[in-house]
Motif scaffolding. Structure first.
Motif, PDB file in Angstrom:
ATOM      1  N   ASP A 224       0.818  -1.213   0.000  1.00  0.00           N
ATOM      2  CA  ASP A 224       0.000   0.000   0.000  1.00  0.00           C
ATOM      3  C   ASP A 224       0.854   1.266   0.000  1.00  0.00           C
TER       4      ASP A 224
ATOM      5  N   GLU B 182       2.399   1.865  -3.489  1.00  0.00           N
ATOM      6  CA  GLU B 182       1.378   2.395  -4.403  1.00  0.00           C
ATOM      7  C   GLU B 182       1.044   3.848  -4.076  1.00  0.00           C
ATOM      8  N   ALA B 183       0.946   4.167  -2.790  1.00  0.00           N
ATOM      9  CA  ALA B 183       0.645   5.542  -2.387  1.00  0.00           C
ATOM     10  C   ALA B 183       1.769   6.481  -2.813  1.00  0.00           C
TER      11      ALA B 183
ATOM     12  N   GLN C 133       3.817   6.146  -5.381  1.00  0.00           N
ATOM     13  CA  GLN C 133       3.734   6.326  -6.830  1.00  0.00           C
ATOM     14  C   GLN C 133       2.586   7.248  -7.206  1.00  0.00           C
ATOM     15  N   ASN C 134       1.438   7.094  -6.562  1.00  0.00           N
ATOM     16  CA  ASN C 134       0.266   7.915  -6.885  1.00  0.00           C
ATOM     17  C   ASN C 134       0.457   9.370  -6.463  1.00  0.00           C
ATOM     18  N   LEU C 135       1.024   9.584  -5.290  1.00  0.00           N
ATOM     19  CA  LEU C 135       1.120  10.928  -4.744  1.00  0.00           C
ATOM     20  C   LEU C 135       2.284  11.733  -5.318  1.00  0.00           C
TER      21      LEU C 135
ATOM     22  N   GLY D 261       3.897  11.408  -8.340  1.00  0.00           N
ATOM     23  CA  GLY D 261       3.821  11.709  -9.767  1.00  0.00           C
ATOM     24  C   GLY D 261       5.033  11.222 -10.544  1.00  0.00           C
ATOM     25  N   ASN D 262       4.990  11.415 -11.866  1.00  0.00           N
ATOM     26  CA  ASN D 262       6.023  10.889 -12.758  1.00  0.00           C
ATOM     27  C   ASN D 262       7.388  11.525 -12.545  1.00  0.00           C
TER      28      ASN D 262
ATOM     29  N   ASN E 181       8.869   9.903  -9.412  1.00  0.00           N
ATOM     30  CA  ASN E 181       8.975   8.461  -9.626  1.00  0.00           C
ATOM     31  C   ASN E 181      10.100   8.082 -10.584  1.00  0.00           C
TER      32      ASN E 181
ATOM     33  N   GLU F  42      -3.655   9.097   2.598  1.00  0.00           N
ATOM     34  CA  GLU F  42      -4.004   8.221   1.475  1.00  0.00           C
ATOM     35  C   GLU F  42      -4.389   6.823   1.970  1.00  0.00           C
TER      36      GLU F  42
END
Length: 98
Positions: free
Chosen positions: A32, A35-36, A38-40, A42-43, A46, A86
């Motif tokens: 979790d 994933e959080a 990566q989502n928060l 951004g590219n 990351n 998140e």
């Protein structure tokens, strides 16, 4: 194996019971948190992130850019708050940027 219950339960409740019974929560937290992140983040962030690992309540993030590492180190408390929000519970208490 747990005994079969006669009352009805939702799938989510059953999964929570399985996770608790088999002590799978630390592994689920690890997934979790990745994933959080990566989502928060951004590219942009990351693309410089090599590894994200959760050990206990400390998040270890390995970055390939020293400039980005310095920039993110100023916002550690915000990163902790964003990821915990998140995940909807307090999983992370500290962040170590490498």
């Amino acid at each position: 194996m747990a005994k079969r219950q006669s009352n009805q339960s939702t799938v989510g409740d059953v999964l929570k019971q399985i996770i608790q019974a088999n002590k799978l929560q630390p592994g689920m937290d690890q997934i979790d948190v990745k994933e959080a992140w990566q989502n928060l983040m951004g590219n942009g962030v990351n693309s410089y992130t090599k590894n994200v690992a959760l050990r206990g309540s400390t998040l270890y993030v390995e970055l390939s850019s020293s400039v980005l590492r310095e920039e993110l180190s100023h916002g550690k408390s915000k990163i902790i708050a964003m990821i915990n929000e998140e995940l909807q519970r307090e999983v992370i208490k500290d962040v170590v940027l490498r």
